[in-house]
Design a protein around this motif. Structure first.
Motif, PDB file in Angstrom:
ATOM      1  N   ASN A 100      59.832  20.201  -3.873  1.00  0.00           N
ATOM      2  CA  ASN A 100      60.863  19.201  -3.616  1.00  0.00           C
ATOM      3  C   ASN A 100      60.183  17.853  -3.373  1.00  0.00           C
ATOM      4  OD1 ASN A 100      62.891  17.556  -2.671  1.00  0.00           O
ATOM      5  ND2 ASN A 100      63.705  19.029  -1.195  1.00  0.00           N
ATOM      6  N   LEU A 101      60.318  16.933  -4.314  1.00  0.00           N
ATOM      7  CA  LEU A 101      59.614  15.652  -4.235  1.00  0.00           C
ATOM      8  C   LEU A 101      60.137  14.768  -3.115  1.00  0.00           C
ATOM      9  CD1 LEU A 101      59.268  14.826  -8.051  1.00  0.00           C
ATOM     10  CD2 LEU A 101      57.625  15.946  -6.537  1.00  0.00           C
ATOM     11  N   ASN A 102      61.264  15.111  -2.542  1.00  0.00           N
ATOM     12  CA  ASN A 102      61.800  14.356  -1.402  1.00  0.00           C
ATOM     13  C   ASN A 102      61.127  14.764  -0.094  1.00  0.00           C
ATOM     14  OD1 ASN A 102      63.725  12.855  -2.892  1.00  0.00           O
ATOM     15  ND2 ASN A 102      65.083  14.644  -2.934  1.00  0.00           N
ATOM     16  N   GLU A 103      60.362  15.868  -0.144  1.00  0.00           N
ATOM     17  CA  GLU A 103      59.699  16.346   1.070  1.00  0.00           C
ATOM     18  C   GLU A 103      58.195  16.534   0.903  1.00  0.00           C
ATOM     19  OE1 GLU A 103      61.455  19.297   3.523  1.00  0.00           O
ATOM     20  OE2 GLU A 103      63.407  19.150   2.560  1.00  0.00           O
ATOM     21  N   ILE A 104      57.760  16.747  -0.316  1.00  0.00           N
ATOM     22  CA  ILE A 104      56.350  17.073  -0.570  1.00  0.00           C
ATOM     23  C   ILE A 104      55.755  16.116  -1.599  1.00  0.00           C
ATOM     24  CG2 ILE A 104      54.745  18.840  -1.445  1.00  0.00           C
ATOM     25  CD1 ILE A 104      55.943  19.614   1.166  1.00  0.00           C
ATOM     26  N   ASP A 105      54.576  15.569  -1.288  1.00  0.00           N
ATOM     27  CA  ASP A 105      53.807  14.846  -2.298  1.00  0.00           C
ATOM     28  C   ASP A 105      52.963  15.876  -3.041  1.00  0.00           C
ATOM     29  OD1 ASP A 105      52.596  11.896  -3.047  1.00  0.00           O
ATOM     30  OD2 ASP A 105      51.092  13.501  -3.174  1.00  0.00           O
ATOM     31  N   PRO A 106      53.194  16.076  -4.343  1.00  0.00           N
ATOM     32  CA  PRO A 106      52.521  17.181  -5.050  1.00  0.00           C
ATOM     33  C   PRO A 106      51.004  17.016  -5.150  1.00  0.00           C
ATOM     34  CG  PRO A 106      53.750  15.811  -6.594  1.00  0.00           C
ATOM     35  CD  PRO A 106      54.134  15.351  -5.209  1.00  0.00           C
ATOM     36  N   LEU A 107      50.510  15.774  -5.230  1.00  0.00           N
ATOM     37  CA  LEU A 107      49.066  15.572  -5.310  1.00  0.00           C
ATOM     38  C   LEU A 107      48.384  16.013  -4.021  1.00  0.00           C
ATOM     39  CD1 LEU A 107      46.538  14.559  -6.743  1.00  0.00           C
ATOM     40  CD2 LEU A 107      47.048  12.254  -5.910  1.00  0.00           C
ATOM     41  N   LEU A 108      48.976  15.674  -2.888  1.00  0.00           N
ATOM     42  CA  LEU A 108      48.417  16.105  -1.605  1.00  0.00           C
ATOM     43  C   LEU A 108      48.476  17.621  -1.491  1.00  0.00           C
ATOM     44  CD1 LEU A 108      47.268  15.601   1.189  1.00  0.00           C
ATOM     45  CD2 LEU A 108      49.597  15.169   2.025  1.00  0.00           C
ATOM     46  N   PHE A 109      49.586  18.215  -1.934  1.00  0.00           N
ATOM     47  CA  PHE A 109      49.731  19.666  -1.889  1.00  0.00           C
ATOM     48  C   PHE A 109      48.625  20.339  -2.704  1.00  0.00           C
ATOM     49  CE2 PHE A 109      51.339  23.817  -2.967  1.00  0.00           C
ATOM     50  CZ  PHE A 109      52.044  24.230  -1.844  1.00  0.00           C
ATOM     51  N   VAL A 110      48.369  19.830  -3.918  1.00  0.00           N
ATOM     52  CA  VAL A 110      47.320  20.398  -4.776  1.00  0.00           C
ATOM     53  C   VAL A 110      45.948  20.225  -4.128  1.00  0.00           C
ATOM     54  CG1 VAL A 110      46.094  20.082  -6.964  1.00  0.00           C
ATOM     55  CG2 VAL A 110      48.576  20.216  -6.943  1.00  0.00           C
ATOM     56  N   TYR A 111      45.705  19.049  -3.550  1.00  0.00           N
ATOM     57  CA  TYR A 111      44.416  18.810  -2.899  1.00  0.00           C
ATOM     58  C   TYR A 111      44.183  19.823  -1.783  1.00  0.00           C
ATOM     59  CZ  TYR A 111      40.588  16.579  -0.440  1.00  0.00           C
ATOM     60  OH  TYR A 111      39.378  16.349   0.171  1.00  0.00           O
ATOM     61  N   LEU A 112      45.188  20.036  -0.946  1.00  0.00           N
ATOM     62  CA  LEU A 112      45.050  20.989   0.157  1.00  0.00           C
ATOM     63  C   LEU A 112      44.933  22.423  -0.346  1.00  0.00           C
ATOM     64  CD1 LEU A 112      47.609  19.490   2.711  1.00  0.00           C
ATOM     65  CD2 LEU A 112      45.110  19.397   2.818  1.00  0.00           C
ATOM     66  N   PHE A 113      45.642  22.747  -1.419  1.00  0.00           N
ATOM     67  CA  PHE A 113      45.578  24.093  -1.983  1.00  0.00           C
ATOM     68  C   PHE A 113      44.163  24.384  -2.487  1.00  0.00           C
ATOM     69  CE2 PHE A 113      46.515  27.804  -4.408  1.00  0.00           C
ATOM     70  CZ  PHE A 113      47.712  28.306  -3.922  1.00  0.00           C
ATOM     71  N   ASN A 114      43.517  23.395  -3.106  1.00  0.00           N
ATOM     72  CA  ASN A 114      42.157  23.580  -3.633  1.00  0.00           C
ATOM     73  C   ASN A 114      41.080  23.451  -2.559  1.00  0.00           C
ATOM     74  OD1 ASN A 114      42.776  24.039  -6.387  1.00  0.00           O
ATOM     75  ND2 ASN A 114      43.049  21.849  -6.736  1.00  0.00           N
ATOM     76  N   ASN A 139      47.537   8.465  -1.899  1.00  0.00           N
ATOM     77  CA  ASN A 139      46.990   7.277  -2.563  1.00  0.00           C
ATOM     78  C   ASN A 139      45.502   7.136  -2.278  1.00  0.00           C
ATOM     79  OD1 ASN A 139      49.473   6.574  -3.641  1.00  0.00           O
ATOM     80  ND2 ASN A 139      50.023   5.219  -1.940  1.00  0.00           N
ATOM     81  N   PHE A 140      45.111   7.452  -1.043  1.00  0.00           N
ATOM     82  CA  PHE A 140      43.695   7.408  -0.669  1.00  0.00           C
ATOM     83  C   PHE A 140      42.908   8.452  -1.459  1.00  0.00           C
ATOM     84  CE2 PHE A 140      40.276   8.962   2.205  1.00  0.00           C
ATOM     85  CZ  PHE A 140      39.499   7.813   2.214  1.00  0.00           C
ATOM     86  N   ILE A 141      43.463   9.657  -1.570  1.00  0.00           N
ATOM     87  CA  ILE A 141      42.815  10.726  -2.345  1.00  0.00           C
ATOM     88  C   ILE A 141      42.628  10.285  -3.801  1.00  0.00           C
ATOM     89  CG2 ILE A 141      43.150  13.053  -3.312  1.00  0.00           C
ATOM     90  CD1 ILE A 141      44.583  13.787  -0.692  1.00  0.00           C
ATOM     91  N   GLU A 142      43.669   9.694  -4.371  1.00  0.00           N
ATOM     92  CA  GLU A 142      43.620   9.276  -5.774  1.00  0.00           C
ATOM     93  C   GLU A 142      42.528   8.235  -6.000  1.00  0.00           C
ATOM     94  OE1 GLU A 142      46.976   8.628  -9.209  1.00  0.00           O
ATOM     95  OE2 GLU A 142      47.417   7.953  -7.167  1.00  0.00           O
TER      96      GLU A 142
END
Length: 456
Positions: free
Chosen positions: A363-377, A422-425
């Motif tokens: 849900n893009l209204n609650e989760i930033d997908p890039l941050l989610f992927v970073y944490l998952f990896n 944005n910092f991660i990117e």
């Protein structure tokens, strides 16, 4: 004296890409401004025989193909070794696999393998330091120009081609004076050192990035506690998965700023999650399907994708094909299990994915997908993958939809997530540039070496 821990020994092999004899078809003689001399003039075969004793421990080596180098494979008791008459090796020797030499299975015996034992399928050679610099010799033998020589010196049928030692030792190679060899290797190592420094800078930047992200989210490593008792207890409410390693070994992270949630505990995070389909492959098909190899940890590489039947592909509902901001996760298999990548490019949109991958739509209204992927990896996500993965009857490790939904992350309000993302990117872009620069220096070092030795 041979320095087997040189930059060359540790890095050269890891940068060799697709060293495969099949890519070369025409046999060509080596041309060089330097005098061509027999390889046998620089190296001498050693057969230091020894008898394996049942009550002693022995190291054994492996020689990886594609110029992967020489490593200690294992250490076993003599009683577990069937072949009792073997040979021992010394650090600094040239080791060659007579079966896979044509596939780049050769290298320098490292210090940790000194005294290891080998069977007759491996050969070792002393290198005369007055005639050949061992690093020069390894670079020469792994060069593109020399690839055909390994084929010329191997005989056999099918895939069982054996190196013929007489042909190998009589093959002529460029052997300039040792002083010139040392100069060439010095120039090579200067470029290699630049590449190494850039790689180290990238690694340090990756560590700093992870620390910054974890600090921002309040993710901390727990202090290790040592228990004097052999019997440990655990609260039933804290058990998330059966198994000793999943219960007795404490989860190493604590969430000190934001409460940890999973897709299961916070269903509003999740829009859709799908398992891929078993494909119907078709050579030269017009449609492609993603597989585990395509998922390179937040990077989709389509060169590993395979083509599928058009009719089969047309039966997949459009909403189950990849879309921007989708997350693909490898759900099966050791080594690649748990890799996650964000679909962020138009060229990766509208693709199917096989049954060993999951597609997650948050849900893009609650989760930033890039941050989610970073944490998952990250180690936080991957530790949980290890906790929740299961082995099926086929012994194929599986993550699965329900276990994927159990993985917890401490995520703040969306605005803060986006700021961290944005910092991660930005930092990831800088890390990528450093890796690219390092690769350029690796390639330049190899090119300049071959230009110095061969008439290109």
């Amino acid at each position: 004296m041979v320095n087997t821990n040189s930059v060359l020994s540790s890095i050269l092999f890891s940068q060799t890409i697709d060293w495969n004899i099949k890519q070369f078809f025409n046999s060509t003689s080596i041309k060089s401004p330097f005098e061509l001399k027999r390889i046998g003039k620089a190296i001498t075969r050693r057969k230091d025989q020894m008898a394996v004793e049942d009550d002693k421990q022995y190291k054994r080596i492996t020689i990886k193909t594609n110029c992967g180098g020489v490593f200690v494979r294992d250490e076993v008791l003599g009683k577990d070794i069937k072949t009792k008459n073997q040979y021992y090796v010394k650090a600094g020797q040239l080791a060659v696999s007579k079966i896979d030499a044509r596939n780049g299975a050769f290298g320098v015996v490292p210090l940790e393998a000194d005294g290891a034992i080998i069977t007759g399928n491996f050969w070792v050679y002393d290198v005369d330091p007055e005639i050949a610099n061992i690093d020069y010799l390894i670079l020469l033998l792994s060069s593109n120009v020399f690839v055909q020589a390994w084929q010329d010196c191997s005989n056999g049928s099918g895939n069982r081609l054996y190196l013929q030692e007489d042909k190998f030792l009589n093959y002529k190679i460029p052997l300039p004076p040792i002083l010139k060899q040392n100069q060439i290797i010095m120039a090579y190592n200067q470029l290699l050192n630049k590449a190494t420094n850039l790689e180290c800078e990238a690694i340090n930047l990756e560590k700093d990035l992870r620390k910054s992200v974890f600090d921002s989210l309040g993710i901390k490593m727990k202090k290790k506690s040592v228990s004097a008792s052999m019997l440990n207890t655990v609260r039933f409410q804290n058990i998330r998965q059966w198994g000793y390693d999943k219960i007795a070994i404490d989860f190493p992270y604590s969430f000190e700023k934001y409460k940890g949630h999973s897709l299961s505990s916070n269903p509003s995070w999740l829009k859709e999650i799908y398992r891929g389909k078993s494909p119907k492959y078709q050579q030269h098909g017009k449609r492609i399907i993603l597989n585990q190899k395509c998922n390179r940890i937040n990077n989709i590489d389509l060169k590993y994708a395979k083509t599928v039947n058009e009719l089969w592909f047309s039966k997949i509902p459009c909403n189950k094909l990849t879309q921007i901001n989708d997350i693909v996760i490898n759900s099966t298999g050791e080594g690649t299990l748990g890799r996650a990548s964000l679909i962020a490019s138009d060229e990766h949109v509208g693709l199917a994915y096989d049954s060993h991958m999951l597609l997650l739509r948050v849900n893009l209204n609650e989760i930033d997908p890039l941050l989610f992927v970073y944490l998952f990896n990250s180690p936080l996500g991957q530790r949980q993958v290890d906790l929740y993965k299961s082995a099926q009857a086929t012994k194929q490790t599986e993550l699965g939809i329900e276990n994927t939904k159990r993985i917890r992350f401490p995520l703040p309000p969306l605005a803060i997530q986006k700021s961290i993302s944005n910092f991660i990117e930005k930092e990831t872009l800088q890390i990528g540039k450093l890796h690219e620069e390092a690769t350029e220096f690796y390639q330049k070092a190899k090119i300049e070496f071959e230009e110095a030795i061969f008439d290109e």
